[in-house]
Design an enzyme around this catalytic site. Structure first.
Site, short mmCIF file in Angstrom:
data_model
loop_
_atom_site.label_atom_id
_atom_site.label_comp_id
_atom_site.label_asym_id
_atom_site.label_seq_id
_atom_site.Cartn_x
_atom_site.Cartn_y
_atom_site.Cartn_z
N ASN A 114 28.58 5.73 -21.34
CA ASN A 114 27.78 6.36 -22.39
C ASN A 114 28.37 7.75 -22.67
O ASN A 114 28.25 8.66 -21.86
CB ASN A 114 26.33 6.47 -21.91
CG ASN A 114 25.41 7.07 -22.96
OD1 ASN A 114 25.87 7.58 -23.99
ND2 ASN A 114 24.12 7.03 -22.70
N CYS B 136 21.73 11.03 -27.94
CA CYS B 136 22.46 9.79 -28.25
C CYS B 136 22.32 9.38 -29.71
O CYS B 136 23.08 8.55 -30.20
CB CYS B 136 21.99 8.67 -27.32
SG CYS B 136 22.34 9.06 -25.60
N HIS C 286 24.43 2.27 -30.31
CA HIS C 286 24.75 3.27 -29.30
C HIS C 286 25.01 2.56 -27.97
O HIS C 286 24.32 1.59 -27.64
CB HIS C 286 23.58 4.26 -29.16
CG HIS C 286 23.73 5.16 -27.98
ND1 HIS C 286 24.83 5.95 -27.79
CD2 HIS C 286 22.93 5.35 -26.89
CE1 HIS C 286 24.70 6.59 -26.65
NE2 HIS C 286 23.55 6.25 -26.08
N1 COA Z 1 23.49 1.63 -7.78
C1 COA Z 1 22.63 0.88 -7.06
N2 COA Z 1 21.31 0.94 -7.22
C2 COA Z 1 20.83 1.78 -8.17
C3 COA Z 1 21.68 2.58 -8.94
C4 COA Z 1 23.05 2.48 -8.71
N3 COA Z 1 23.96 3.21 -9.41
N4 COA Z 1 20.93 3.30 -9.79
C5 COA Z 1 19.65 2.98 -9.55
N5 COA Z 1 19.60 2.07 -8.56
C6 COA Z 1 18.42 1.44 -7.97
C7 COA Z 1 17.17 2.23 -8.18
O1 COA Z 1 17.08 3.25 -7.22
C8 COA Z 1 16.10 1.18 -8.00
O2 COA Z 1 15.87 1.01 -6.64
P1 COA Z 1 14.37 0.86 -6.10
O3 COA Z 1 13.83 -0.37 -6.77
O4 COA Z 1 14.57 0.73 -4.63
O5 COA Z 1 13.67 2.11 -6.52
C9 COA Z 1 16.79 -0.10 -8.49
O6 COA Z 1 18.18 0.20 -8.59
C10 COA Z 1 16.32 -0.60 -9.83
O7 COA Z 1 16.16 0.50 -10.68
P2 COA Z 1 15.81 0.30 -12.19
O8 COA Z 1 15.56 1.62 -12.83
O9 COA Z 1 14.80 -0.77 -12.35
O10 COA Z 1 17.19 -0.31 -12.71
P3 COA Z 1 17.45 -0.77 -14.16
O11 COA Z 1 17.79 -2.19 -14.14
O12 COA Z 1 16.42 -0.30 -15.11
O13 COA Z 1 18.78 0.03 -14.52
C11 COA Z 1 19.43 1.96 -15.76
C12 COA Z 1 18.81 1.44 -14.48
C13 COA Z 1 19.51 3.49 -15.72
C14 COA Z 1 20.82 1.38 -15.90
C15 COA Z 1 18.55 1.51 -16.95
O14 COA Z 1 17.23 1.82 -16.66
C16 COA Z 1 18.91 2.12 -18.26
O15 COA Z 1 19.93 1.79 -18.82
N6 COA Z 1 18.01 2.95 -18.83
C17 COA Z 1 18.11 3.43 -20.18
C18 COA Z 1 19.31 4.26 -20.45
C19 COA Z 1 19.26 4.74 -21.86
O16 COA Z 1 19.16 3.97 -22.80
N7 COA Z 1 19.27 6.02 -22.09
C20 COA Z 1 19.08 6.50 -23.42
C21 COA Z 1 20.19 7.15 -23.95
S1 COA Z 1 21.04 8.18 -22.85
#
Ligand code: COA
Length: 335
Positions: free
Chosen positions: A289, A118, A259
């Site tokens: 993304n 990224c 980003h």
């Molecule tokens: N739909 C519904 N629930 C989902 C889901 C989806 N598409 N994806 C994940 N979940 C669930 C998880 O399984 C988790 O459930 P659990 O608590 O029962 O285990 C719950 O949602 C919360 O997960 P969490 O990881 O805390 O969510 P989050 O608020 O952190 O959001 C991302 C997840 C991936 C959106 C977030 O972590 C993120 O943006 N991460 C960084 C991405 C990034 O910057 N990458 C770098 C460059 S690529």
């Protein structure tokens, strides 16, 4: 400022982008994994993303450069260098840059691929600018292009909803006006990120076998929570550091160009810089993304919408797999 000893700065003199026509909205994902439109919108800011069914990253990149050439009149044979930032090369070799060169007919160019996920576009921009600043090259194309759908696991709700396909390109040319163009960059890598965001299969560590395919090792794996924590801190810290190093206040900054991985990371970065929301570029709602393409596509869209003017201070900022991260101070150079 870094530019005290330079004779030339690298200025952005043309832009272009390409997104495939096919749209996957959040409702589509409700049908294939256990998710909801509401979850995706509120946790990521994404409403839809584009998918390339036929073709590869080199097609995305070539189309973005063709768009740039069409809007600027640049001829392919004028291009000296093509730098392709991507984590989804068409194949391990030859480099995607070679395939792009042939597709656009850049008969006098050399070039290479740059892998920084990224942060790829920021790293490519700095590399391209260094070639311009050396005095040896006049027309350098930097293009961020990723076909993320080729490595996304459409049975994994944690990752498949996040990514889309796209490409965007800048033309860099030398200018003796050191008040415009790329002023400075702060770029970083830290291999600690290898444990939380990766694709294990297909390289020299785990060459493709039936087993690697069975274990889904050719897909993106992300520990979202860990990456989120590193990204929020990494992007905000480096963006503030870049502002301070360039002696810019929040009033001096026309736009943060972050980003586009997650709207919450974007908002947190803008807040730490003291910027109002309208000074933070955003297009994640339309494209998700697209990895190396997010920053140049944001800039291309805002420029074409008439929102950028010559002399505007832009802070570009990214965080991604590796980990890789960084920020750049770019002064806009197009009318
Ligand atoms: N739909 C519904 N629930 C989902 C889901 C989806 N598409 N994806 C994940 N979940 C669930 C998880 O399984 C988790 O459930 P659990 O608590 O029962 O285990 C719950 O949602 C919360 O997960 P969490 O990881 O805390 O969510 P989050 O608020 O952190 O959001 C991302 C997840 C991936 C959106 C977030 O972590 C993120 O943006 N991460 C960084 C991405 C990034 O910057 N990458 C770098 C460059 S690529």
């Amino acid at each position: 400022m870094e530019n005290i000893n330079r004779k030339f700065n690298a200025a952005v003199t043309a832009v272009g982008q390409f997104f495939p026509d096919e749209v996957l909205d959040n409702k589509y994902f409700e049908k294939i994994v256990d998710t909801t439109d509401e979850w995706i919108r509120t946790r990521t800011g994404i409403l839809e993303r584009r998918i390339l069914r036929n073709g590869a990253t080199s097609d995305l990149a070539a189309n973005a450069i063709k768009d740039l050439m069409k809007s600027s009149g640049l001829k392919p044979e004028e291009i000296d260098v093509i730098i392709v930032a991507t984590v989804t090369p068409d194949m391990l070799f030859p480099a995607t840059a070679c395939l792009v060169q042939e597709k656009i007919g850049a008969t006098n160019a050399w070039g290479f691929d740059l892998s920084a996920a990224c942060s790829g576009f920021l790293f490519a921009l700095k590399s391209g600018a260094a070639l311009i600043e050396s005095g040896g090259y006049n027309k350098v194309i930097v293009v961020g292009a990723d076909k993320m759908s080729s490595i996304a696991d459409y049975t994994d709700r944690n990752t498949c909803i996040l990514f889309g396909d796209g490409a965007a390109a800048f033309l860099l040319e030398p200018t003796t006006d050191l008040s415009i163009g790329l002023q400075d960059s702060i770029l970083r890598i830290d291999g600690v990120g290898k444990d939380s965001l990766y694709m294990l299969g297909g390289g020299s560590l785990n060459p493709a076998t039936h087993e690697t395919v069975d274990k889904k090792m050719h897909y993106i794996y992300q520990d979202g929570k860990t990456v989120f924590k590193f990204a929020v801190k990494g992007m905000a810290d480096v963006s503030v550091e870049m502002m301070e190093k360039s002696n810019l206040t929040s009033e001096d900054v026309a736009f943060l160009v972050p980003h586009q991985a997650n709207k919450r990371i974007i908002t947190a970065t803008g807040d730490r810089m003291g910027l109002p929301r309208e000074k933070v570029m955003i297009n994640i709602h339309k494209y998700g993304n697209t990895t190396a393409a997010t920053i140049p596509s944001c800039i291309t869209e805002y420029y074409r919408d008439g929102k950028l003017k010559k002399g505007d201070n832009l802070i570009l900022s990214a965080f991604g797999a590796g980990f890789t991260w960084g920020a750049s101070h770019l002064v806009w150079s197009m009318d």
